[in-house]
Scaffold this active site. Sequence first.
Site, PDB file in Angstrom:
ATOM      1  CG  ASP A 119     -45.810 -51.864  62.531  1.00 53.62           C
ATOM      2  OD1 ASP A 119     -44.624 -51.827  62.136  1.00 53.62           O
ATOM      3  OD2 ASP A 119     -46.585 -52.809  62.282  1.00 53.62           O
ATOM      4  CG  ASN A 127     -45.303 -56.070  51.006  1.00 56.30           C
ATOM      5  OD1 ASN A 127     -45.753 -55.301  50.154  1.00 56.30           O
ATOM      6  ND2 ASN A 127     -44.433 -55.684  51.918  1.00 56.30           N
ATOM      7  CD  GLU A 162     -43.914 -53.404  58.294  1.00 56.87           C
ATOM      8  OE1 GLU A 162     -44.038 -54.443  58.956  1.00 56.87           O
ATOM      9  OE2 GLU A 162     -43.032 -53.250  57.430  1.00 56.87           O
TER      10      GLU A 162
END
Length: 246
Positions: A119, A127, A162
């Site tokens: 991850d 973001n 992700e």
Amino acid sequence: MDAANPPPDLFEAEHQSMLAARAAYETGTQAGGGACHQALGDLLTSYERLLRETRRLVRRSDRAELEMTLLNQRLQDLASELEYRATHDPLTGVLNRAAIIERVNQHAQQNDLALIVLDIDHFKRVNDSFGHPIGDTVILGVVNCLKAVVPRCAHIGRVGGEEFTVLLPHRETPASEQVAETMRKAIETREFGLPDGSRITASFGVSHLSRGGCFDDAYGLADEALYVAKRGGRNQVVRAADSVLS
């Protein structure tokens, strides 16, 4: 077809017979032939018309066969494209969640395997700070890191925004940990070109699945190890056995 080498005439024998009949007909015309000569002329006219029509039908058939071949090829290409879209993540090109689950389950029926779950650390911050296009660039960069260092037998899948999994067939946990560590270093040292110059890292969980198991078993253990890595400071590799002890 090469113009210098035209295809053989399927009606060459008939054509030669017609030429011979035409020569006889011309000879008969010069000699003033009668009813037989007229019948031969009518036969020639009908035969020539039949030959022209037959050739026309053969050419049409050849065109139809070519069009059918091209259509079949196009259908095969479309089928392959649809299969690819159904099994691959549209952004990264790696296997999507359903496909990697199926691939793990298929391998697990016959052999042991290792599963790595990773991850991207603090991806929400990327973001939120720089926007989703930059986030997509980071994801693509991470996938490039994975592709560059995983063994050829490995299968990479994207199971979340992700989050990724890497299937390593026939691998024991220690060897898989080394693969995960190589991936971790590749991501940590890559220049992602973020506006603030920050680095990207990822956390990893590794599990081993014996033959006869299923994806949920391997993923559950690796995911637990992943969260141990997250709680332990991120940017590290933890195997499933360690997560039980934590």
